[in-house]
Design an enzyme around this catalytic site. Structure first.
Site, PDB file in Angstrom:
ATOM      1  N   HIS A   1      37.396 -11.545 -26.220  1.00 48.92           N
ATOM      2  CA  HIS A   1      38.599 -10.772 -26.549  1.00 48.92           C
ATOM      3  C   HIS A   1      39.574 -10.740 -25.366  1.00 48.92           C
ATOM      4  O   HIS A   1      40.787 -10.821 -25.548  1.00 48.92           O
ATOM      5  CB  HIS A   1      38.237  -9.326 -26.896  1.00 48.92           C
ATOM      6  CG  HIS A   1      37.924  -9.096 -28.343  1.00 48.92           C
ATOM      7  ND1 HIS A   1      38.833  -9.352 -29.353  1.00 48.92           N
ATOM      8  CD2 HIS A   1      36.805  -8.629 -28.959  1.00 48.92           C
ATOM      9  CE1 HIS A   1      38.273  -9.041 -30.525  1.00 48.92           C
ATOM     10  NE2 HIS A   1      37.056  -8.606 -30.325  1.00 48.92           N
TER      11      HIS A   1
ATOM     12  N   HIS B   1      31.120 -11.670 -26.997  1.00 48.36           N
ATOM     13  CA  HIS B   1      32.199 -11.423 -27.969  1.00 48.36           C
ATOM     14  C   HIS B   1      33.337 -10.632 -27.312  1.00 48.36           C
ATOM     15  O   HIS B   1      34.517 -10.959 -27.489  1.00 48.36           O
ATOM     16  CB  HIS B   1      31.594 -10.665 -29.163  1.00 48.36           C
ATOM     17  CG  HIS B   1      32.555 -10.250 -30.229  1.00 48.36           C
ATOM     18  ND1 HIS B   1      32.492 -10.723 -31.527  1.00 48.36           N
ATOM     19  CD2 HIS B   1      33.595  -9.378 -30.209  1.00 48.36           C
ATOM     20  CE1 HIS B   1      33.472 -10.162 -32.236  1.00 48.36           C
ATOM     21  NE2 HIS B   1      34.152  -9.339 -31.476  1.00 48.36           N
ATOM     22  N   GLU B   2      32.973  -9.599 -26.540  1.00 50.63           N
ATOM     23  CA  GLU B   2      34.010  -8.758 -25.908  1.00 50.63           C
ATOM     24  C   GLU B   2      34.756  -9.512 -24.808  1.00 50.63           C
ATOM     25  O   GLU B   2      35.975  -9.382 -24.675  1.00 50.63           O
ATOM     26  CB  GLU B   2      33.407  -7.468 -25.339  1.00 50.63           C
ATOM     27  CG  GLU B   2      32.764  -6.542 -26.373  1.00 50.63           C
ATOM     28  CD  GLU B   2      33.574  -6.383 -27.638  1.00 50.63           C
ATOM     29  OE1 GLU B   2      34.816  -6.305 -27.566  1.00 50.63           O
ATOM     30  OE2 GLU B   2      32.962  -6.345 -28.721  1.00 50.63           O
TER      31      GLU B   2
ATOM     32  N   CYS C   1      33.908  -7.830 -36.387  1.00 48.56           N
ATOM     33  CA  CYS C   1      34.807  -7.362 -35.342  1.00 48.56           C
ATOM     34  C   CYS C   1      35.584  -6.166 -35.879  1.00 48.56           C
ATOM     35  O   CYS C   1      36.048  -6.198 -37.018  1.00 48.56           O
ATOM     36  CB  CYS C   1      35.764  -8.495 -34.971  1.00 48.56           C
ATOM     37  SG  CYS C   1      36.915  -8.062 -33.656  1.00 48.56           S
ATOM     38  N   LEU C   2      35.711  -5.124 -35.067  1.00 50.54           N
ATOM     39  CA  LEU C   2      36.427  -3.932 -35.529  1.00 50.54           C
ATOM     40  C   LEU C   2      37.888  -4.237 -35.831  1.00 50.54           C
ATOM     41  O   LEU C   2      38.539  -3.498 -36.565  1.00 50.54           O
ATOM     42  CB  LEU C   2      36.323  -2.805 -34.484  1.00 50.54           C
ATOM     43  CG  LEU C   2      34.908  -2.250 -34.240  1.00 50.54           C
ATOM     44  CD1 LEU C   2      34.959  -1.091 -33.250  1.00 50.54           C
ATOM     45  CD2 LEU C   2      34.247  -1.808 -35.536  1.00 50.54           C
TER      46      LEU C   2
ATOM     47  N   GLN D   1      42.044  -4.503 -28.061  1.00 49.81           N
ATOM     48  CA  GLN D   1      41.897  -4.034 -29.441  1.00 49.81           C
ATOM     49  C   GLN D   1      42.505  -2.652 -29.639  1.00 49.81           C
ATOM     50  O   GLN D   1      42.701  -2.220 -30.776  1.00 49.81           O
ATOM     51  CB  GLN D   1      40.415  -4.005 -29.837  1.00 49.81           C
ATOM     52  CG  GLN D   1      39.788  -5.401 -29.931  1.00 49.81           C
ATOM     53  CD  GLN D   1      38.340  -5.322 -30.373  1.00 49.81           C
ATOM     54  OE1 GLN D   1      37.451  -5.141 -29.555  1.00 49.81           O
ATOM     55  NE2 GLN D   1      38.099  -5.412 -31.670  1.00 49.81           N
TER      56      GLN D   1
ATOM     57  N   GLY E   1      30.803  -2.762 -29.758  1.00 51.72           N
ATOM     58  CA  GLY E   1      31.586  -3.236 -28.629  1.00 51.72           C
ATOM     59  C   GLY E   1      33.061  -3.094 -28.942  1.00 51.72           C
ATOM     60  O   GLY E   1      33.462  -3.063 -30.111  1.00 51.72           O
TER      61      GLY E   1
HETATM   62 CO    CO Z   1      35.704  -7.980 -31.760  1.00 51.65          CO
END
Ligand code: CO
Length: 178
Positions: free
Chosen positions: A135, A131-132, A89-90, A51, A46
């Site tokens: 963000h 989660h997204e 998380c990226l 991000q 995701g």
């Molecule tokens: Co994340």
């Protein structure tokens, strides 16, 4: 294919409240394409627009072989059950923590054709969607952990980041696949 630079924990855009998209134009469609490219290049499931430095309410999710999800101005309209599971998380590489999430969600979102649709997801796909969407409100999975656990992980993060400057991560497909 266009892989964008990922913002890491510490970059202010990750804490911003992203603004609504409204009309889906070519810029939004390009953003969605780039989000998929960047997410896949960095081996994620995701990725949210902030991000990659764009504070608009757009995100993508792709879990295993299940159909990929485009989220534009998404709203969770139904939540069922609760499960604890590990998240990363990226934007916070090599940091993981257990987060409680709804086991199943129904999300209302705009699709690439500009229509409002509802979609249902469960388990890992539902977790990634939650989660997204977090963000988009400037919330990171770390915020759901106990203060003690969060402090521990922040200590580890500082150690990992020692000697590094800036909050940007260049993603190269070739590197990510090796
Ligand atoms: Co994340």
């Amino acid at each position: 294919m266009s892989v964008r630079t990922i913002h890491l924990l510490g970059s202010p855009v990750l804490r911003e409240q992203s603004s609504a998209v409204g009309t889906v134009d070519n810029e939004v469609r390009q953003l969605v394409t780039d989000l998929f490219d960047t997410m896949r290049a960095d081996d994620g499931i995701g990725l949210a627009a902030n991000q990659v430095g764009v504070a608009r309410r757009v995100a993508v999710v792709e879990v295993n072989d299940e159909p990929s999800v485009v989220l534009i101005d998404p709203v969770i309209v139904e939540r069922t059950g609760q499960v604890r599971g590990e998240e990363g998380c990226l934007s916070i590489p090599d940091i993981f923590g257990d987060v409680d999430r709804a086991q199943r969600v129904v999300v209302e979102t705009t699709n690439l054709e500009g229509e409002r649709i509802q979609l249902e997801a469960s388990d890992l796909r539902a977790r990634a969607i939650q989660h997204e969407i977090d963000h988009l409100d400037g919330i990171l999975f770390l915020d759901h952990l106990s203060p003690l656990k969060r402090r521990m992980l922040m200590k580890k993060w500082k150690k990992l980041r020692k000697g590094k400057t800036g909050f940007l991560k260049e993603v190269s497909p070739a590197v990510a696949r090796s």
